[in-house]
Design a protein around this motif. Structure first.
Motif, mmCIF file in Angstrom:
data_model
loop_
_atom_site.group_PDB
_atom_site.id
_atom_site.type_symbol
_atom_site.label_atom_id
_atom_site.label_comp_id
_atom_site.label_asym_id
_atom_site.label_seq_id
_atom_site.Cartn_x
_atom_site.Cartn_y
_atom_site.Cartn_z
ATOM 1 N N ALA A 213 77.841 48.467 1.198
ATOM 2 C CA ALA A 213 76.652 47.618 1.283
ATOM 3 C C ALA A 213 75.445 48.482 1.613
ATOM 4 O O ALA A 213 74.326 48.203 1.192
ATOM 5 C CB ALA A 213 76.843 46.557 2.364
ATOM 6 N N ALA B 62 78.689 48.620 6.197
ATOM 7 C CA ALA B 62 77.663 47.580 6.315
ATOM 8 C C ALA B 62 76.630 47.958 7.364
ATOM 9 O O ALA B 62 75.982 47.094 7.955
ATOM 10 C CB ALA B 62 78.321 46.249 6.660
ATOM 11 N N VAL B 63 76.487 49.279 7.577
ATOM 12 C CA VAL B 63 75.434 49.780 8.470
ATOM 13 C C VAL B 63 74.106 49.658 7.725
ATOM 14 O O VAL B 63 74.067 49.748 6.501
ATOM 15 C CB VAL B 63 75.726 51.261 8.827
ATOM 16 C CG1 VAL B 63 74.543 51.930 9.482
ATOM 17 C CG2 VAL B 63 76.961 51.339 9.719
ATOM 18 N N ALA C 155 74.589 48.413 18.898
ATOM 19 C CA ALA C 155 74.263 48.098 20.297
ATOM 20 C C ALA C 155 74.771 46.731 20.752
ATOM 21 O O ALA C 155 74.725 46.429 21.931
ATOM 22 C CB ALA C 155 72.747 48.151 20.481
ATOM 23 N N LYS D 245 73.186 50.562 0.919
ATOM 24 C CA LYS D 245 72.630 51.178 -0.294
ATOM 25 C C LYS D 245 71.763 52.382 0.011
ATOM 26 O O LYS D 245 71.613 53.285 -0.811
ATOM 27 C CB LYS D 245 71.852 50.137 -1.095
ATOM 28 C CG LYS D 245 70.675 49.532 -0.356
ATOM 29 C CD LYS D 245 70.072 48.352 -1.124
ATOM 30 C CE LYS D 245 70.674 47.053 -0.665
ATOM 31 N NZ LYS D 245 70.228 45.878 -1.393
ATOM 32 N N LEU E 261 81.249 56.524 13.817
ATOM 33 C CA LEU E 261 81.263 56.009 12.431
ATOM 34 C C LEU E 261 82.214 56.837 11.566
ATOM 35 O O LEU E 261 83.049 56.290 10.838
ATOM 36 C CB LEU E 261 79.850 56.029 11.824
ATOM 37 C CG LEU E 261 78.776 55.187 12.528
ATOM 38 C CD1 LEU E 261 77.431 55.341 11.828
ATOM 39 C CD2 LEU E 261 79.174 53.725 12.546
ATOM 40 N N THR F 25 78.871 43.863 13.297
ATOM 41 C CA THR F 25 78.101 42.820 13.981
ATOM 42 C C THR F 25 76.893 42.345 13.182
ATOM 43 O O THR F 25 76.152 41.477 13.635
ATOM 44 C CB THR F 25 77.622 43.357 15.344
ATOM 45 O OG1 THR F 25 77.003 44.635 15.121
ATOM 46 C CG2 THR F 25 78.771 43.507 16.320
ATOM 47 N N GLY F 26 76.670 42.917 12.001
ATOM 48 C CA GLY F 26 75.497 42.544 11.199
ATOM 49 C C GLY F 26 75.809 41.403 10.242
ATOM 50 O O GLY F 26 76.890 40.800 10.288
ATOM 51 N N SER F 27 74.853 41.147 9.362
ATOM 52 C CA SER F 27 74.989 40.039 8.410
ATOM 53 C C SER F 27 76.158 40.286 7.439
ATOM 54 O O SER F 27 77.046 39.436 7.279
ATOM 55 C CB SER F 27 73.657 39.888 7.672
ATOM 56 O OG SER F 27 73.801 39.079 6.557
ATOM 57 N N ALA G 199 71.490 55.895 8.654
ATOM 58 C CA ALA G 199 72.514 56.214 9.659
ATOM 59 C C ALA G 199 73.929 56.136 9.087
ATOM 60 O O ALA G 199 74.863 56.707 9.651
ATOM 61 C CB ALA G 199 72.388 55.269 10.859
ATOM 62 N N MET H 124 77.322 36.227 -0.144
ATOM 63 C CA MET H 124 77.821 37.599 -0.101
ATOM 64 C C MET H 124 79.342 37.652 0.031
ATOM 65 O O MET H 124 79.948 38.705 -0.130
ATOM 66 C CB MET H 124 77.162 38.365 1.055
ATOM 67 C CG MET H 124 75.723 38.773 0.796
ATOM 68 S SD MET H 124 75.523 39.721 -0.730
ATOM 69 C CE MET H 124 76.403 41.228 -0.336
HETATM 70 P P1 NDP Z 1 72.059 43.871 9.808
HETATM 71 O O1 NDP Z 1 70.836 44.389 10.454
HETATM 72 O O2 NDP Z 1 72.359 42.433 9.894
HETATM 73 O O3 NDP Z 1 73.335 44.652 10.417
HETATM 74 C C1 NDP Z 1 73.349 46.038 10.525
HETATM 75 C C2 NDP Z 1 74.641 46.510 11.167
HETATM 76 O O4 NDP Z 1 74.565 47.942 11.336
HETATM 77 C C3 NDP Z 1 74.877 45.946 12.570
HETATM 78 O O5 NDP Z 1 76.252 45.875 12.803
HETATM 79 C C4 NDP Z 1 74.249 47.010 13.461
HETATM 80 O O6 NDP Z 1 74.792 47.001 14.787
HETATM 81 C C5 NDP Z 1 74.627 48.279 12.721
HETATM 82 N N1 NDP Z 1 73.662 49.362 12.938
HETATM 83 C C6 NDP Z 1 72.318 49.283 13.010
HETATM 84 N N2 NDP Z 1 71.778 50.497 13.214
HETATM 85 C C7 NDP Z 1 72.813 51.367 13.287
HETATM 86 C C8 NDP Z 1 72.898 52.761 13.512
HETATM 87 N N3 NDP Z 1 71.809 53.525 13.716
HETATM 88 N N4 NDP Z 1 74.119 53.322 13.513
HETATM 89 C C9 NDP Z 1 75.238 52.569 13.326
HETATM 90 N N5 NDP Z 1 75.214 51.241 13.118
HETATM 91 C C10 NDP Z 1 74.014 50.651 13.095
HETATM 92 O O7 NDP Z 1 72.011 44.379 8.315
HETATM 93 P P2 NDP Z 1 72.656 43.694 7.007
HETATM 94 O O8 NDP Z 1 74.055 43.308 7.283
HETATM 95 O O9 NDP Z 1 71.724 42.701 6.463
HETATM 96 O O10 NDP Z 1 72.620 44.921 5.986
HETATM 97 C C11 NDP Z 1 73.531 46.001 6.097
HETATM 98 C C12 NDP Z 1 73.430 46.831 4.830
HETATM 99 O O11 NDP Z 1 73.866 46.040 3.734
HETATM 100 C C13 NDP Z 1 72.003 47.274 4.479
HETATM 101 O O12 NDP Z 1 72.058 48.530 3.876
HETATM 102 C C14 NDP Z 1 71.544 46.248 3.465
HETATM 103 O O13 NDP Z 1 70.572 46.756 2.582
HETATM 104 C C15 NDP Z 1 72.848 45.955 2.734
HETATM 105 N N6 NDP Z 1 72.946 44.655 2.099
HETATM 106 C C16 NDP Z 1 72.838 43.524 2.866
HETATM 107 C C17 NDP Z 1 72.962 42.278 2.284
HETATM 108 C C18 NDP Z 1 72.931 41.040 3.120
HETATM 109 O O14 NDP Z 1 73.211 39.950 2.601
HETATM 110 N N7 NDP Z 1 72.648 41.112 4.398
HETATM 111 C C19 NDP Z 1 73.142 42.138 0.835
HETATM 112 C C20 NDP Z 1 73.299 43.376 0.145
HETATM 113 C C21 NDP Z 1 73.181 44.593 0.764
HETATM 114 P P3 NDP Z 1 74.162 46.078 15.966
HETATM 115 O O15 NDP Z 1 74.415 44.655 15.557
HETATM 116 O O16 NDP Z 1 74.934 46.488 17.162
HETATM 117 O O17 NDP Z 1 72.705 46.427 16.011
#
Ligand code: NDP
Length: 375
Positions: free
Chosen positions: A114, A91-92, A39, A116, A76, A12-14, A96, A257
């Motif tokens: 992703a 992509a967490v 969440a 890191k 996970l 669900t993240g970016s 965590a 990305m």
């Molecule tokens: P986001 O905050 O957009 O998304 C994070 C994701 O992880 C969501 O699906 C979220 O779920 C989930 N999440 C958050 N906390 C927890 C937890 N405690 N346990 C399990 N799942 C969790 O982050 P990004 O997508 O931006 O980044 C993700 C990773 O990728 C990071 O490590 C970042 O450094 C790396 N990255 C990101 C880039 C980017 O373009 N965004 C580029 C390069 C690396 P929910 O939505 O339900 O909260």
């Protein structure tokens, strides 16, 4: 070819939603088998309806969750180790994601990483897990994807230097005196990338580049004194590799990305994809470079020094940064406090032991408590 099963942790993240966009175009090559979120149950529910995975997990309990979904942090590892999953896109955000990365590598999976923070916190444990289980770690970060493509399997001894590019973030040209009091809205206004909130703040402090230097050290087995950072505001050159004969290779692409996500799934092969606009060197020019202003962005040096120090120091750096960024986003800390909190945590806890997962988790917990106290 039978489509490869994919698990996305953090769908669900970016990065997670970017990965699903790529996978929607590549249904002959890949099939989504598992999705997890923290969440955001409503977005996860709509992803499940579209991609029909066989496993769905959520870390937090949510009203939107289906009774068939696995609930709790163990989802996970369960998603990452399934028999029908070939590649795990981790992509967490934050520490965590660590246990799932290790479990997937031990189970022989490809991990498109992703997340890191996983490698920063426990680089040698993660690479050891890959060796033990036969798993493969492939970076999703655009800089590391670039380095992987430029090194192209050549031995480490042929590499003289890695030069990681940094956009410089929203405060690249700000007066030094103004930066420490930058607001959350200022810091979230990234010039070239649209990303999750935590990494966007990390890009503004340059802590993200420290995480990336440590990540590169572990992924490519290159010593810290051969990894440099240069500011490149256009984010078109994703990094350089200088070889021992003086020749330099770079990988370029429009800042999306989707490219490194797809490459992490297909490496070392390439498959046709038309997701991003065609590369237009004239429209993307000029490409410029600047030195990092270390006095304005101290988090970069703090992180790289923590990487050099080793032991639990990188885990302390990472956890202190995560906690300080949360404090900044919640209005408890100023922008300038982020680096100050990290510095304070490293001074107090940087010498903790870091040889086992338990020791690293202890250091992580202690660093978070230290930053909360600092705040
Ligand atoms: P986001 O905050 O957009 O998304 C994070 C994701 O992880 C969501 O699906 C979220 O779920 C989930 N999440 C958050 N906390 C927890 C937890 N405690 N346990 C399990 N799942 C969790 O982050 P990004 O997508 O931006 O980044 C993700 C990773 O990728 C990071 O490590 C970042 O450094 C790396 N990255 C990101 C880039 C980017 O373009 N965004 C580029 C390069 C690396 P929910 O939505 O339900 O909260």
């Amino acid at each position: 070819m039978t489509p490869r099963g994919i698990a996305i942790l953090g769908s669900t993240g970016s990065v997670g939603t970017t990965a699903l966009r790529v996978l929607a175009r590549q249904r002959d090559a890949f099939v989504v088998r598992a999705l997890t979120a923290n969440a955001n149950g409503s977005l996860l529910r709509s992803q499940v309806a579209e991609y029909q995975p066989t496993f769905v997990g959520m870390v937090q309990r949510s009203d939107d969750a289906d009774p068939a979904w696995a609930i709790g942090p163990d989802c996970l590892v369960a998603a990452a180790t399934r028999d029908d999953v070939h590649t795990v896109i981790n992509a967490v955000v934050g520490a965590a994601g660590l246990r799932a990365t290790i479990a997937a590598l031990e189970a022989g999976k490809r991990v498109a990483l992703a997340n890191k923070e996983t490698l920063v916190m426990a680089g040698s444990l993660v690479t050891a897990a890959a060796r033990r289980g036969g798993g493969e770690l492939v970076p999703v970060d655009s800089e590391h994807s670039a380095i992987l493509q430029c090194i192209a399997g050549r031995p480490t001894q042929e590499v003289r230097r890695l030069i990681i590019t940094a956009s410089g973030g929203p405060f690249r040209t700000w007066d030094a005196a103004r930066v420490p009091s930058a607001t959350v809205a200022d810091a979230l206004n990234h010039p070239t990338w649209t990303m999750g909130r935590k990494i966007t703040i990390d890009s503004a402090t340059l802590a993200n580049k420290a995480l990336e230097v440590i990540e590169a050290h572990h992924l490519f087995d290159i010593p810290y004194d051969r990894i440099e950072v240069v500011v490149h505001p256009q984010s078109v050159v994703h990094s350089f590799v200088e070889f021992v004969d003086g020749s330099v290779l770079a990988q370029l692409g429009v800042p999306s990305m989707e490219l490194p996500v797809l490459y992490a799934l297909t490496h070392p092969d390439r498959i046709p994809d038309a997701g991003v606009p065609a590369f237009d060197p004239v429209a993307l020019s000029p490409l410029t470079y600047e030195a990092v202003r270390h006095d304005v962005f101290p988090a970069l040096r703090l992180g790289v020094d923590a990487g050099r120090h080793g032991g639990a120091a990188p885990a302390v750096f990472n956890a202190a940064n995560e906690e300080a960024v949360a404090g900044f986003l919640n209005g408890i800390l100023s922008f300038g406090d982020i680096a100050r909190a990290i510095d304070s945590a490293l001074a107090a806890l940087g010498n903790m032991a870091g040889d086992t997962l338990e020791a690293l988790v202890q250091a992580d917990t202690a660093a978070r408590a230290h930053v909360r106290e600092f705040a």
